[in-house]
Scaffold this active site. Structure first.
Site, PDB file in Angstrom:
ATOM      1  N   HIS A   1     -34.727  28.265   5.723  1.00 49.34           N
ATOM      2  CA  HIS A   1     -33.453  28.627   5.095  1.00 49.34           C
ATOM      3  C   HIS A   1     -32.493  29.152   6.148  1.00 49.34           C
ATOM      4  CE1 HIS A   1     -30.477  30.660   2.604  1.00 49.34           C
ATOM      5  NE2 HIS A   1     -30.881  29.877   1.623  1.00 49.34           N
TER       6      HIS A   1
ATOM      7  N   SER B   1     -23.382  27.346  -3.110  1.00 50.56           N
ATOM      8  CA  SER B   1     -22.455  27.723  -4.194  1.00 50.56           C
ATOM      9  C   SER B   1     -22.476  26.745  -5.370  1.00 50.56           C
ATOM     10  CB  SER B   1     -21.033  27.906  -3.649  1.00 50.56           C
ATOM     11  OG  SER B   1     -21.005  28.925  -2.662  1.00 50.56           O
TER      12      SER B   1
ATOM     13  N   GLY C   1     -22.988  31.223  -0.599  1.00 47.53           N
ATOM     14  CA  GLY C   1     -22.534  32.547  -0.976  1.00 47.53           C
ATOM     15  C   GLY C   1     -21.085  32.830  -0.638  1.00 47.53           C
TER      16      GLY C   1
ATOM     17  N   LYS D   1     -33.611  35.196  -3.191  1.00 46.33           N
ATOM     18  CA  LYS D   1     -33.358  35.971  -1.967  1.00 46.33           C
ATOM     19  C   LYS D   1     -33.875  37.408  -2.157  1.00 46.33           C
ATOM     20  CE  LYS D   1     -29.649  32.807  -0.877  1.00 46.33           C
ATOM     21  NZ  LYS D   1     -28.342  32.574  -0.275  1.00 46.33           N
TER      22      LYS D   1
ATOM     23  N   ASN E   1     -33.421  30.212  -5.582  1.00 40.61           N
ATOM     24  CA  ASN E   1     -33.779  31.126  -4.497  1.00 40.61           C
ATOM     25  C   ASN E   1     -33.177  32.500  -4.794  1.00 40.61           C
ATOM     26  OD1 ASN E   1     -34.320  32.451  -2.110  1.00 40.61           O
ATOM     27  ND2 ASN E   1     -32.931  31.201  -0.870  1.00 40.61           N
TER      28      ASN E   1
ATOM     29  N   GLU F   1     -28.136  22.393   2.953  1.00 44.69           N
ATOM     30  CA  GLU F   1     -27.311  23.543   2.603  1.00 44.69           C
ATOM     31  C   GLU F   1     -26.320  23.835   3.717  1.00 44.69           C
ATOM     32  OE1 GLU F   1     -29.358  26.367  -0.374  1.00 44.69           O
ATOM     33  OE2 GLU F   1     -30.177  26.814   1.596  1.00 44.69           O
TER      34      GLU F   1
ATOM     35  N   GLU G   1     -30.640  31.566   6.331  1.00 40.94           N
ATOM     36  CA  GLU G   1     -30.714  33.007   6.618  1.00 40.94           C
ATOM     37  C   GLU G   1     -31.911  33.318   7.521  1.00 40.94           C
ATOM     38  OE1 GLU G   1     -28.487  33.607   2.428  1.00 40.94           O
ATOM     39  OE2 GLU G   1     -30.638  34.015   2.509  1.00 40.94           O
TER      40      GLU G   1
END
Length: 248
Positions: free
Chosen positions: A95, A211, A171, A13, A11, A165, A97
């Site tokens: 996702h 990560s 991150g 992003k 991904n 996730e 985000e």
């Protein structure tokens, strides 16, 4: 893990201009990618077609999101039909985000999943808990609730990859330990057996994201219920090839 084929998604992003994509395509195309692993990368929507043209055909390309309708007055969004028209066959939905930065709820993500599947796209459906939810022992409650919103919208589980996730590990450099990740994947599979069917629970691929890097991927890949990875930042670097080959 039986006969579930390993699956690794990258991904990107909101990263990558054409010059960067050229570099990534260079090391992906030159890399000796395991034939035992399905590989899909996900560029920003504006570069879907460019990325598809640059990559070898054995590497799939996914959009990072799409809407629940084929066309209409939805400024700034894209449809599954558009994704397919660019030669791409996958989409990432739900996702963290999209959920936590852009406010998408479980119901909307379920509706998007249903429509994307109806148009023949494969869906990488993301679920995962935030740090405060993990610390108050609500991990299973959260991931089960998020998955519940998907279940009624899925007829063909063969086109779905579930990506667990934990938001606190995305991150941040914090990774769920292989045991922590395996625990959630196993619980999810057991729950799916009860909610959908044993056959689906055993066949659906549940991948881990948060990560993942070249240093921890092999340890994670050894776990029985971890069927691959959804990789963020590390998918922009040559080490991504090592992550793809974690099982070999």
């Amino acid at each position: 893990m039986g006969d579930r084929k390993f699956f690794v998604g990258g991904n990107w992003k909101m990263n990558g201009l054409k010059a960067d994509i050229d570099v990534i395509a260079g090391f992906m195309n030159a890399g000796s990618l395991s034939e035992n692993t399905d590989v899909v990368v996900s560029p920003p929507a504006i570069y879907l077609e460019y990325t598809r043209e640059k990559l070898n055909p054995n590497i799939g390309v996914a959009a990072q999101n799409c809407y629940k309708e084929g066309k209409g007055a939805f400024t700034g969004d894209i449809s599954p039909e558009m994704i397919k028209d660019c030669g791409c066959n996958w989409v990432i939905l739900g996702h963290s985000e999209r959920r936590n930065v852009f406010g998408e709820n479980d119901q909307l993500i379920g509706e998007k999943t249903k429509y994307a599947l109806s148009q023949g796209l494969g869906v990488i459906a993301c679920i995962g808990e935030k740090l405060d939810e993990r610390e108050s022992n609500k991990t299973e409650e959260v991931v089960f609730r998020q998955t519940e919103a998907l279940i009624g919208n899925i007829k063909d589980w063969g086109k779905v990859v579930l990506a667990y996730e934990p938001v606190w590990a995305i991150g941040t450099g914090k990774t769920a330990t292989p045991d922590q990740a395996q625990e959630v994947h196993k619980a999810l599979r057991k729950w799916l057996a009860g909610k959908v069917s044993d056959a689906v629970a055993q066949s659906v691929r549940i991948i881990y994201g948060g990560s993942v890097n070249a240093g921890n991927c092999q340890e994670l890949a050894k776990k029985e219920d971890i069927d691959g990875f959804l990789v963020g930042g590390a998918s922009l670097k040559p080490d991504f090839v090592k992550i793809i080959n974690a099982k070999d």
